[in-house]
Design a protein around this motif. Sequence first.
Motif, short mmCIF file in Angstrom:
data_model
loop_
_atom_site.label_atom_id
_atom_site.label_comp_id
_atom_site.label_asym_id
_atom_site.label_seq_id
_atom_site.Cartn_x
_atom_site.Cartn_y
_atom_site.Cartn_z
N ALA A 102 8.68 7.62 -4.02
CA ALA A 102 8.76 7.09 -2.50
C ALA A 102 10.23 7.70 -1.86
O ALA A 102 11.21 7.28 -2.30
N CYS A 103 9.89 7.88 -0.40
CA CYS A 103 11.21 8.13 0.21
C CYS A 103 11.52 6.88 1.06
O CYS A 103 12.70 6.92 1.48
N LYS A 104 10.72 5.86 1.18
CA LYS A 104 11.11 4.83 2.02
C LYS A 104 10.17 3.49 1.59
O LYS A 104 8.77 3.75 1.05
N VAL A 105 10.28 2.43 2.02
CA VAL A 105 9.52 1.25 1.98
C VAL A 105 9.65 0.66 3.49
O VAL A 105 10.62 0.61 4.06
N THR A 106 8.46 0.46 4.03
CA THR A 106 8.48 0.00 5.38
C THR A 106 7.67 -1.29 5.25
O THR A 106 6.87 -1.89 4.43
N PHE A 160 0.82 -1.03 -0.02
CA PHE A 160 0.07 -0.11 0.11
C PHE A 160 0.88 0.96 -0.12
O PHE A 160 1.82 1.39 0.87
N PHE A 161 0.65 2.05 -0.85
CA PHE A 161 1.17 3.49 -0.73
C PHE A 161 0.56 4.31 0.42
O PHE A 161 -0.58 4.20 0.79
N GLY A 162 1.58 5.06 1.02
CA GLY A 162 1.08 5.85 2.26
C GLY A 162 1.88 7.21 1.86
O GLY A 162 2.24 7.42 0.91
N TYR A 163 2.15 8.08 2.89
CA TYR A 163 2.82 9.30 2.68
C TYR A 163 3.43 9.50 3.90
O TYR A 163 2.91 9.35 5.03
N SER A 164 4.53 9.96 3.92
CA SER A 164 5.44 10.53 4.75
C SER A 164 5.24 12.17 5.06
O SER A 164 5.56 13.04 4.16
N THR A 165 4.82 12.52 6.37
CA THR A 165 4.75 13.89 6.50
C THR A 165 6.18 14.54 6.61
O THR A 165 6.31 15.67 6.37
N ARG A 224 6.61 13.01 1.03
CA ARG A 224 6.80 12.05 -0.13
C ARG A 224 6.05 10.99 0.14
O ARG A 224 5.75 10.45 1.27
N PRO A 225 5.58 10.24 -0.88
CA PRO A 225 4.95 9.10 -0.71
C PRO A 225 6.09 8.01 -0.07
O PRO A 225 7.06 8.14 -0.09
N LEU A 226 5.14 6.86 0.57
CA LEU A 226 6.01 5.79 1.10
C LEU A 226 5.29 4.43 0.61
O LEU A 226 4.01 4.64 0.24
N VAL A 227 6.15 3.46 0.43
CA VAL A 227 5.46 2.19 0.50
C VAL A 227 5.27 1.20 1.63
O VAL A 227 6.38 1.09 2.03
N ASN A 228 4.26 0.71 1.94
CA ASN A 228 4.27 -0.45 3.21
C ASN A 228 4.09 -1.67 2.65
O ASN A 228 3.00 -2.04 1.72
#
Length: 162
Positions: free
Chosen positions: A118-122, A73-78, A82-86
């Motif tokens: 995206a800035c990161k993958v979690t 799922f895409f999320g968002y890093s405040t 930028r977007p992130l992916v979990n």
Amino acid sequence: MVMTIVRADYANAGHGRDLLALLDVYARDPMGGGEPLALAVRSVLLKGLAAHPTAFSLIAYDDGAPVGLANCFFGYSTFAARPLVNIHDVVVDPAHRSKGIARALFAQIEAIAAEAGACKVTLEVLSGNHRARALYQSLGYGDYALDDEHGNALFWQKRLAA
């Protein structure tokens, strides 16, 4: 072994069948709770994923047989704006482990994340899942901390009534 990875089309009957079968493999594993995927979940999951605008799933095939799955799922890093992916679920069929399937899934996930800026993958991993933790660490994943003095982030949950 001829491995291919496809981005699942939730409306495609074959992709849906393969996604549900692999998720059931994960659910039945002790690391997934040790119980079959509930019939109530099976009946609505594909429609729910299709309706969720940030969801994407990757299915790995070995000579046409489904052997691996990642639900993301895409999320968002405040903090990064930028977007992130979990990565919510990762499973490789036990008969096909240690063949590079999970590594290939992660490479594809990271390519999708990079393409989206995206800035990161979690991800979350059970502390006792030593095999998965070793893989994730080898791929550069690790604990999250803003400041070492205040410790690592913890993943908590509160279940809500249906």
